[in-house]
Design an enzyme around this catalytic site. Structure first.
Site, PDB file in Angstrom:
ATOM      1  N   HIS A  68       0.821  -1.213   0.000  1.00  0.00           N
ATOM      2  CA  HIS A  68       0.000   0.000   0.000  1.00  0.00           C
ATOM      3  C   HIS A  68       0.855   1.264   0.000  1.00  0.00           C
ATOM      4  O   HIS A  68       0.324   2.377  -0.023  1.00  0.00           O
ATOM      5  CB  HIS A  68      -1.000   0.003   1.174  1.00  0.00           C
ATOM      6  N   ASP A 112       0.089  -7.743   1.637  1.00  0.00           N
ATOM      7  CA  ASP A 112       0.499  -6.338   1.595  1.00  0.00           C
ATOM      8  C   ASP A 112       2.028  -6.240   1.644  1.00  0.00           C
ATOM      9  O   ASP A 112       2.621  -5.835   2.637  1.00  0.00           O
ATOM     10  CB  ASP A 112      -0.135  -5.600   2.781  1.00  0.00           C
ATOM     11  N   SER A 197       4.667   2.196   7.794  1.00  0.00           N
ATOM     12  CA  SER A 197       4.341   1.062   6.932  1.00  0.00           C
ATOM     13  C   SER A 197       5.539   0.641   6.103  1.00  0.00           C
ATOM     14  O   SER A 197       6.300   1.487   5.633  1.00  0.00           O
ATOM     15  CB  SER A 197       3.204   1.429   5.971  1.00  0.00           C
TER      16      SER A 197
END
Length: 262
Positions: A68, A112, A197
Protein backbone atom coordinates in the site's frame (compact mmCIF):
# COMPACT_ATOMS: atom_id res chain seq x y z
CA UNK A 1 27.66 -13.99 -2.14
CA UNK A 2 24.99 -14.97 -4.67
CA UNK A 3 21.98 -12.60 -4.33
CA UNK A 4 19.55 -15.42 -3.58
CA UNK A 5 21.85 -16.92 -0.95
CA UNK A 6 22.13 -13.47 0.61
CA UNK A 7 18.36 -13.16 0.70
CA UNK A 8 17.97 -16.57 2.32
CA UNK A 9 20.50 -15.57 4.93
CA UNK A 10 18.49 -12.46 5.69
CA UNK A 11 15.04 -14.01 5.80
CA UNK A 12 14.44 -17.12 7.89
CA UNK A 13 11.02 -18.79 8.32
CA UNK A 14 8.76 -17.74 11.19
CA UNK A 15 6.47 -20.30 12.85
CA UNK A 16 -7.63 -0.49 10.17
CA UNK A 17 -5.12 2.08 9.84
CA UNK A 18 -1.42 1.93 9.22
CA UNK A 19 2.02 3.09 10.38
CA UNK A 20 3.71 5.05 13.52
CA UNK A 21 6.29 4.42 16.19
CA UNK A 22 4.44 5.03 19.44
CA UNK A 23 6.18 4.67 22.79
CA UNK A 24 9.61 4.35 21.21
CA UNK A 25 12.76 6.48 21.29
CA UNK A 26 15.25 7.92 18.86
CA UNK A 27 17.54 5.29 17.41
CA UNK A 28 21.30 5.64 17.64
CA UNK A 29 22.25 7.43 14.40
CA UNK A 30 23.03 4.99 11.60
CA UNK A 31 22.71 1.93 13.84
CA UNK A 32 20.26 0.39 11.35
CA UNK A 33 21.96 0.77 7.95
CA UNK A 34 19.40 -1.52 6.31
CA UNK A 35 16.56 0.95 6.92
CA UNK A 36 15.12 2.65 3.83
CA UNK A 37 13.04 5.85 3.86
CA UNK A 38 10.39 5.62 1.11
CA UNK A 39 8.57 8.67 -0.28
CA UNK A 40 5.94 8.81 -2.99
CA UNK A 41 2.99 10.83 -4.29
CA UNK A 42 -0.51 9.53 -3.56
CA UNK A 43 -2.67 10.42 -6.53
CA UNK A 44 -5.83 8.90 -5.05
CA UNK A 45 -6.50 12.24 -3.39
CA UNK A 46 -7.82 15.17 -5.41
CA UNK A 47 -4.54 16.97 -4.76
CA UNK A 48 -1.22 15.16 -5.01
CA UNK A 49 -0.01 14.42 -1.52
CA UNK A 50 3.46 13.31 -0.49
CA UNK A 51 3.42 10.17 1.67
CA UNK A 52 6.11 8.27 3.54
CA UNK A 53 6.82 4.66 4.46
CA UNK A 54 9.70 2.58 5.69
CA UNK A 55 11.46 -0.26 3.98
CA UNK A 56 14.37 -2.68 4.36
CA UNK A 57 17.26 -3.28 1.97
CA UNK A 58 17.30 -7.04 1.38
CA UNK A 59 19.50 -7.11 -1.73
CA UNK A 60 21.78 -4.62 -3.47
CA UNK A 61 19.02 -4.01 -6.03
CA UNK A 62 15.85 -4.37 -3.94
CA UNK A 63 14.03 -2.73 -1.05
CA UNK A 64 11.17 -4.62 0.62
CA UNK A 65 8.19 -2.56 1.81
CA UNK A 66 4.37 -2.68 2.02
CA UNK A 67 2.24 -2.86 -1.14
CA UNK A 68 0.00 0.00 0.00
CA UNK A 69 3.10 2.24 -0.17
CA UNK A 70 2.69 2.36 -3.95
CA UNK A 71 2.34 5.68 -5.75
CA UNK A 72 4.04 7.87 -8.32
CA UNK A 73 7.56 9.32 -8.16
CA UNK A 74 8.73 6.78 -5.59
CA UNK A 75 12.15 7.55 -4.13
CA UNK A 76 14.21 5.60 -1.62
CA UNK A 77 16.70 7.22 0.75
CA UNK A 78 19.41 5.02 2.26
CA UNK A 79 21.82 6.00 5.02
CA UNK A 80 19.35 8.42 6.62
CA UNK A 81 18.83 9.27 10.26
CA UNK A 82 17.50 12.83 10.23
CA UNK A 83 15.43 13.16 7.08
CA UNK A 84 15.17 16.94 7.48
CA UNK A 85 18.93 17.36 7.11
CA UNK A 86 21.25 16.73 4.18
CA UNK A 87 23.44 14.13 5.87
CA UNK A 88 26.59 13.06 4.05
CA UNK A 89 25.56 9.44 4.53
CA UNK A 90 22.27 9.83 2.67
CA UNK A 91 21.81 8.40 -0.79
CA UNK A 92 18.57 9.22 -2.64
CA UNK A 93 17.78 6.56 -5.22
CA UNK A 94 14.96 6.65 -7.79
CA UNK A 95 12.89 3.47 -8.05
CA UNK A 96 13.08 1.81 -11.45
CA UNK A 97 10.15 -0.52 -10.83
CA UNK A 98 7.62 -1.05 -8.06
CA UNK A 99 6.47 -4.67 -7.88
CA UNK A 100 3.53 -5.24 -5.51
CA UNK A 101 2.60 -8.83 -4.76
CA UNK A 102 0.23 -9.97 -7.54
CA UNK A 103 -2.38 -11.05 -4.98
CA UNK A 104 -2.35 -7.86 -2.91
CA UNK A 105 -5.86 -6.70 -1.98
CA UNK A 106 -6.44 -3.12 -0.76
CA UNK A 107 -9.81 -4.23 0.62
CA UNK A 108 -8.35 -6.30 3.45
CA UNK A 109 -4.59 -5.65 3.06
CA UNK A 110 -3.89 -9.30 2.31
CA UNK A 111 -0.46 -9.93 0.75
CA UNK A 112 0.50 -6.34 1.60
CA UNK A 113 4.11 -6.62 0.48
CA UNK A 114 6.09 -5.06 -2.37
CA UNK A 115 9.60 -5.03 -3.83
CA UNK A 116 11.18 -1.85 -5.15
CA UNK A 117 13.86 -2.26 -7.81
CA UNK A 118 16.45 0.45 -7.22
CA UNK A 119 19.63 1.57 -8.96
CA UNK A 120 22.20 -0.70 -7.36
CA UNK A 121 22.77 0.93 -3.95
CA UNK A 122 25.59 -0.43 -1.77
CA UNK A 123 24.61 -3.05 0.82
CA UNK A 124 27.43 -3.19 3.34
CA UNK A 125 25.39 -4.12 6.40
CA UNK A 126 22.08 -5.67 5.38
CA UNK A 127 20.82 -7.50 8.45
CA UNK A 128 19.74 -10.83 8.27
CA UNK A 129 15.13 -12.29 11.26
CA UNK A 130 11.85 -15.59 15.20
CA UNK A 131 8.63 -16.30 15.41
CA UNK A 132 7.31 -17.68 18.67
CA UNK A 133 4.82 -15.60 20.65
CA UNK A 134 6.72 -13.85 23.40
CA UNK A 135 9.76 -13.14 21.22
CA UNK A 136 10.92 -9.54 21.63
CA UNK A 137 11.68 -7.87 18.31
CA UNK A 138 12.38 -4.33 17.15
CA UNK A 139 10.65 -1.96 14.75
CA UNK A 140 11.98 1.33 13.41
CA UNK A 141 10.66 4.12 11.23
CA UNK A 142 10.11 7.81 10.57
CA UNK A 143 6.37 7.69 11.30
CA UNK A 144 4.37 9.82 13.72
CA UNK A 145 5.60 10.26 17.29
CA UNK A 146 2.25 11.80 18.21
CA UNK A 147 -1.07 12.13 16.38
CA UNK A 148 0.03 15.44 14.85
CA UNK A 149 3.83 15.15 14.65
CA UNK A 150 5.94 13.21 12.17
CA UNK A 151 9.41 12.17 13.27
CA UNK A 152 12.43 13.76 11.64
CA UNK A 153 14.92 11.25 13.05
CA UNK A 154 14.71 7.48 12.93
CA UNK A 155 12.71 6.11 15.88
CA UNK A 156 12.87 2.55 17.27
CA UNK A 157 10.87 0.46 19.71
CA UNK A 158 10.99 -3.08 21.11
CA UNK A 159 7.76 -5.04 20.67
CA UNK A 160 6.63 -8.49 21.74
CA UNK A 161 5.20 -11.02 19.27
CA UNK A 162 1.65 -12.00 20.25
CA UNK A 163 -0.44 -15.08 19.52
CA UNK A 164 -2.54 -15.12 16.37
CA UNK A 165 -5.63 -15.15 18.57
CA UNK A 166 -4.79 -11.68 19.91
CA UNK A 167 -5.03 -10.10 16.46
CA UNK A 168 -7.79 -12.34 15.17
CA UNK A 169 -10.02 -11.22 18.04
CA UNK A 170 -9.49 -7.59 16.99
CA UNK A 171 -9.19 -7.64 13.21
CA UNK A 172 -11.48 -10.65 12.54
CA UNK A 173 -11.26 -11.84 8.93
CA UNK A 174 -8.62 -9.25 8.06
CA UNK A 175 -6.04 -11.21 10.04
CA UNK A 176 -4.68 -14.34 8.32
CA UNK A 177 -2.36 -16.43 10.47
CA UNK A 178 -0.58 -17.99 7.49
CA UNK A 179 0.63 -14.64 6.17
CA UNK A 180 0.50 -12.31 9.20
CA UNK A 181 2.41 -11.81 12.46
CA UNK A 182 0.67 -10.19 15.45
CA UNK A 183 3.03 -7.79 17.25
CA UNK A 184 2.72 -5.50 20.27
CA UNK A 185 1.52 -6.05 23.85
CA UNK A 186 -2.01 -4.55 24.17
CA UNK A 187 -1.12 -3.48 27.73
CA UNK A 188 1.79 -1.31 26.59
CA UNK A 189 1.41 1.84 24.50
CA UNK A 190 4.10 0.88 22.00
CA UNK A 191 3.49 0.15 18.33
CA UNK A 192 4.01 1.31 14.75
CA UNK A 193 1.51 3.64 13.05
CA UNK A 194 1.31 6.37 10.40
CA UNK A 195 4.45 6.67 8.29
CA UNK A 196 6.00 3.38 9.46
CA UNK A 197 4.34 1.06 6.93
CA UNK A 198 6.79 -1.17 5.09
CA UNK A 199 9.35 -1.05 7.88
CA UNK A 200 10.95 -4.31 9.03
CA UNK A 201 10.27 -6.37 12.13
CA UNK A 202 13.74 -7.56 13.19
CA UNK A 203 14.05 -10.51 15.58
CA UNK A 204 17.47 -11.81 16.59
CA UNK A 205 19.03 -9.83 13.73
CA UNK A 206 16.72 -11.47 11.19
CA UNK A 207 13.98 -9.75 9.18
CA UNK A 208 10.72 -11.52 9.97
CA UNK A 209 7.97 -9.07 9.02
CA UNK A 210 6.96 -5.96 7.09
CA UNK A 211 4.59 -3.54 8.84
CA UNK A 212 1.15 -3.47 7.24
CA UNK A 213 -1.66 -2.13 9.43
CA UNK A 214 -3.00 -1.60 12.93
CA UNK A 215 -5.85 -0.10 14.92
CA UNK A 216 -7.31 3.30 14.04
CA UNK A 217 -6.46 4.74 17.45
CA UNK A 218 -2.78 3.82 17.26
CA UNK A 219 -2.86 1.28 20.08
CA UNK A 220 -1.21 -2.17 19.82
CA UNK A 221 -1.13 -4.79 18.50
CA UNK A 222 -0.16 -4.23 14.88
CA UNK A 223 -0.07 -6.61 11.93
CA UNK A 224 3.05 -7.47 9.94
CA UNK A 225 3.37 -9.45 6.72
CA UNK A 226 5.16 -12.74 7.47
CA UNK A 227 8.17 -12.48 5.17
CA UNK A 228 8.93 -16.21 5.14
CA UNK A 229 5.55 -16.88 3.49
CA UNK A 230 6.54 -14.64 0.58
CA UNK A 231 10.07 -15.97 0.04
CA UNK A 232 9.21 -17.88 -3.18
CA UNK A 233 7.74 -14.71 -4.72
CA UNK A 234 10.62 -12.55 -3.46
CA UNK A 235 13.21 -14.96 -4.88
CA UNK A 236 11.44 -15.21 -8.25
CA UNK A 237 11.10 -11.44 -8.49
CA UNK A 238 14.67 -10.66 -7.54
CA UNK A 239 15.85 -13.20 -10.09
CA UNK A 240 14.12 -11.48 -13.01
CA UNK A 241 13.90 -7.92 -11.71
CA UNK A 242 17.34 -6.52 -12.58
CA UNK A 243 17.01 -7.75 -16.16
CA UNK A 244 13.83 -5.63 -16.44
CA UNK A 245 12.12 -8.27 -18.53
CA UNK A 246 8.80 -7.95 -16.74
CA UNK A 247 5.97 -6.45 -18.72
CA UNK A 248 3.23 -4.22 -17.24
CA UNK A 249 0.83 -7.10 -17.78
CA UNK A 250 2.89 -9.36 -15.54
CA UNK A 251 2.98 -6.82 -12.73
CA UNK A 252 0.04 -4.44 -13.24
CA UNK A 253 -0.06 -1.18 -11.30
CA UNK A 254 -3.78 -0.33 -11.14
CA UNK A 255 -4.62 3.23 -10.15
CA UNK A 256 -6.69 1.96 -7.21
CA UNK A 257 -3.89 -0.06 -5.70
CA UNK A 258 -2.81 2.50 -3.10
CA UNK A 259 -5.05 3.03 -0.11
CA UNK A 260 -5.16 6.27 1.90
CA UNK A 261 -4.04 4.83 5.21
CA UNK A 262 -0.63 6.49 5.47
Amino acid sequence: MHPLLLLLALLLPVGAETEKIIGGHEAKPHSRPYMAFVQFLDKDNKKDSKKRCGGVLVHKDFVLTAAHCWGSSIKVTLGAHNIKEQEKTQQVIPVRRAIPHPDYSPKNYSNDIMLLLVRRPPCSSCPPGSRLPGQVCSVAGWGRISMDTLATTLQEVSLEVQTDWECRSIFRDYYIGATHICVGDPKKMKTGFKGDSGGPLVCNNMVQGIFSYGKNDGTPPGVFMKVSHFLPWIKRTIKVGPAETLSPNQHPHPQGLIVTLL
